[in-house]
Design a protein around this motif. Structure first.
Motif, short mmCIF file in Angstrom:
data_model
loop_
_atom_site.label_atom_id
_atom_site.label_comp_id
_atom_site.label_asym_id
_atom_site.label_seq_id
_atom_site.Cartn_x
_atom_site.Cartn_y
_atom_site.Cartn_z
N SER A 1 -8.03 21.71 27.50
CA SER A 1 -7.49 21.35 26.17
C SER A 1 -6.90 22.60 25.52
CB SER A 1 -8.59 20.75 25.29
OG SER A 1 -9.69 21.64 25.17
N PHE A 2 -5.80 23.05 26.09
CA PHE A 2 -5.15 24.28 25.60
C PHE A 2 -4.57 24.06 24.22
CE2 PHE A 2 -1.40 26.96 25.14
CZ PHE A 2 -1.95 28.21 25.35
N GLN A 3 -4.78 25.05 23.34
CA GLN A 3 -4.27 24.99 21.97
C GLN A 3 -3.38 26.21 21.73
OE1 GLN A 3 -7.61 24.74 19.27
NE2 GLN A 3 -8.66 23.20 20.53
N ASN A 4 -2.13 25.96 21.38
CA ASN A 4 -1.18 27.05 21.16
C ASN A 4 -1.60 27.97 20.02
OD1 ASN A 4 0.78 26.55 23.19
ND2 ASN A 4 1.58 24.82 22.00
N GLY A 5 -2.28 27.42 19.02
CA GLY A 5 -2.67 28.23 17.88
C GLY A 5 -3.94 29.04 18.09
N ASN A 6 -4.60 28.82 19.21
CA ASN A 6 -5.84 29.52 19.49
C ASN A 6 -5.53 30.86 20.19
OD1 ASN A 6 -8.34 30.41 20.72
ND2 ASN A 6 -9.14 28.34 20.37
N ILE A 7 -5.88 31.97 19.54
CA ILE A 7 -5.56 33.29 20.08
C ILE A 7 -6.25 33.52 21.42
CG2 ILE A 7 -5.73 35.78 19.69
CD1 ILE A 7 -5.47 35.26 16.73
N GLU A 8 -7.52 33.08 21.51
CA GLU A 8 -8.25 33.27 22.77
C GLU A 8 -7.61 32.49 23.90
OE1 GLU A 8 -12.25 32.18 21.74
OE2 GLU A 8 -12.84 34.29 21.48
N HIS A 9 -7.16 31.28 23.61
CA HIS A 9 -6.48 30.48 24.63
C HIS A 9 -5.19 31.15 25.08
CE1 HIS A 9 -8.59 26.36 23.77
NE2 HIS A 9 -9.44 27.35 23.94
N GLN A 10 -4.44 31.70 24.14
CA GLN A 10 -3.21 32.42 24.48
C GLN A 10 -3.52 33.65 25.33
OE1 GLN A 10 -0.09 31.81 24.08
NE2 GLN A 10 0.07 30.20 22.53
N LEU A 11 -4.57 34.37 24.95
CA LEU A 11 -4.96 35.56 25.71
C LEU A 11 -5.35 35.18 27.14
CD1 LEU A 11 -5.66 38.61 25.71
CD2 LEU A 11 -7.96 37.97 24.93
N ILE A 12 -6.07 34.10 27.28
CA ILE A 12 -6.50 33.65 28.61
C ILE A 12 -5.30 33.28 29.46
CG2 ILE A 12 -7.69 31.80 29.84
CD1 ILE A 12 -9.71 31.77 27.50
N ARG A 13 -4.39 32.49 28.90
CA ARG A 13 -3.28 31.97 29.70
C ARG A 13 -2.24 33.02 30.02
NH1 ARG A 13 -0.29 26.28 28.66
NH2 ARG A 13 -2.29 25.66 29.57
N GLU A 14 -1.90 33.87 29.07
CA GLU A 14 -0.77 34.79 29.26
C GLU A 14 -1.17 36.14 29.85
OE1 GLU A 14 2.22 33.77 28.95
OE2 GLU A 14 1.58 31.82 28.16
N ILE A 15 -2.43 36.54 29.72
CA ILE A 15 -2.83 37.88 30.18
C ILE A 15 -3.96 37.83 31.21
CG2 ILE A 15 -3.78 40.12 29.48
CD1 ILE A 15 -2.41 39.75 26.79
N ARG A 16 -5.06 37.18 30.85
CA ARG A 16 -6.25 37.24 31.70
C ARG A 16 -6.06 36.49 33.02
NH1 ARG A 16 -10.82 38.36 28.39
NH2 ARG A 16 -10.18 40.02 26.95
#
Length: 348
Positions: free
Chosen positions: A60-75
């Motif tokens: 349940s990816f959320q574009n507004g969630n910073i942690e989700h963005q960090l996970i998807r784009e970097i980690r």
């Protein structure tokens, strides 16, 4: 038919059957370890992210969630890149040990990695740090030069030169390539750009690197598996392999192409990370025997796991700063290399 049956006998001896039966179990265990290490790698960093948040970002990816963005784009790209680079280096080392019948063969030890680094230095000096695809092609070219030099040394006489002699020749090539790279970097003032390749690391990896490495791993491993039976027979000697109907020239060229693809892609992305291709094949060989049909895929799995763990260790040694991954792998690889160098047994 006679040659074929002899080939089957050479590859499928009763002493290997028990170890072959364990290959599936080892593969499943290895994949489980990779999955766990990936979760840990994704969660670890300047900001710790719990496994629950990681799993939630998958479903349940959320574009507004910073942690989700960090996970998807970097980690996630970093963790996957570590797994793919580790697999490529392990398979490349396994192939080189099979082609040269040298237990000390590894792309970082016998000049292939540093040949790729030299090509990258030339690219940065004369072409510039433009398109990554250009840099990748230069890395492939440097890897090819290093591989051809290694094979030239292995064919310098009719008698197979000893593993120690070949390793010393490879070390000399590595030193030469490294010195030339340093000289070019200093003269053309690209030392800062080149320092990343010497240190070896996975920071800054992106999805582009994953998309490049994935087909490279598939192609390289497919080529390696194509000649896996022949590599197993080649371990008994070129004369035996020829007597069983194997074409050494064909094996060598296909294996060389595979090593160039794997090493070139890995170095262009992660820099000079050493010893994975040295340690992994020996450990897996002890577990499943010398059959390359099993040795190659299991080496890929083990190499992926080792580099993920090494990358985790690189981030934990001196937080929030990162230790070069190559330093972590060297802590394991150098003692193992010295141990192998002192062995008097023949290479199987």
């Amino acid at each position: 038919m006679k040659n074929h049956s002899m080939t089957e006998l050479a590859c499928d001896t009763p002493s290997q059957s028990v170890k072959h039966n364990n290959a599936t179990v080892l593969s499943l265990v290895g994949l489980l370890f990779i999955f766990i290490s990936l979760i840990v790698s994704i969660g670890l960093g300047a900001v710790w992210i719990s496994p629950a948040v990681i799993i939630d970002s998958f479903f349940s990816f959320q574009n507004g969630n910073i942690e989700h963005q960090l996970i998807r784009e970097i980690r996630i790209p970093r963790a996957l890149t570590a797994a793919l680079v580790g697999a490529t280096l392990a398979v490349a080392g396994t192939i080189m040990q099979g082609l040269t019948r040298n237990p000390l063969a590894d792309p970082s030890i016998i000049g292939i990695t540093h040949g790729s680094g030299l090509a990258i230095a030339i690219s940065l000096a004369f072409v510039g740090s433009g398109s990554y695809w250009v840099l990748l092609l230069w890395s492939f070219a440097g890897s090819a030069i290093g591989a051809f030099c290694v094979l030239a040394f292995s064919m310098i006489s009719r008698d197979r030169i000893s593993p120690v002699t070949l390793t010393l020749a490879g070390a000399a090539l590595s030193t030469l390539f490294s010195a030339l790279s340093t000289g070019i970097a200093l003269y053309f003032q690209v030392s800062q750009d080149l320092s990343f390749w010497f240190a070896g690391g996975l920071s800054g990896t992106k999805w582009l690197h994953v998309f490049i490495l994935l087909p490279t791993v598939i192609i390289g491993l497919t080529l390696a598996l194509w000649i896996s039976r022949s590599l197993t027979i080649l371990a008994m000697g070129e004369e035996v392999a020829t007597g069983l109907g194997q074409s050494y020239q064909k094996i060598r060229w296909i294996g060389l192409i595979s090593v160039i693809l794997l090493s070139g892609a890995a170095v262009s992305i992660a820099g000079a990370i050493g010893f994975i291709g040295l340690v992994i094949p020996h450990v897996i060989r002890l577990l499943v025997g010398p059959d390359y049909r099993i040795l190659l895929p299991l080496s890929a799995i083990a190499g992926a796991f080792l580099l993920i763990v090494a990358d985790i260790g690189a981030r934990m040694i001196n937080p929030p700063f990162e230790t070069p991954v190559s330093a972590v792998t060297a802590l394991v690889g150098v003692p193992f290399f010295l141990y192998l160098s002192r062995q008097k047994r023949g290479y199987m």
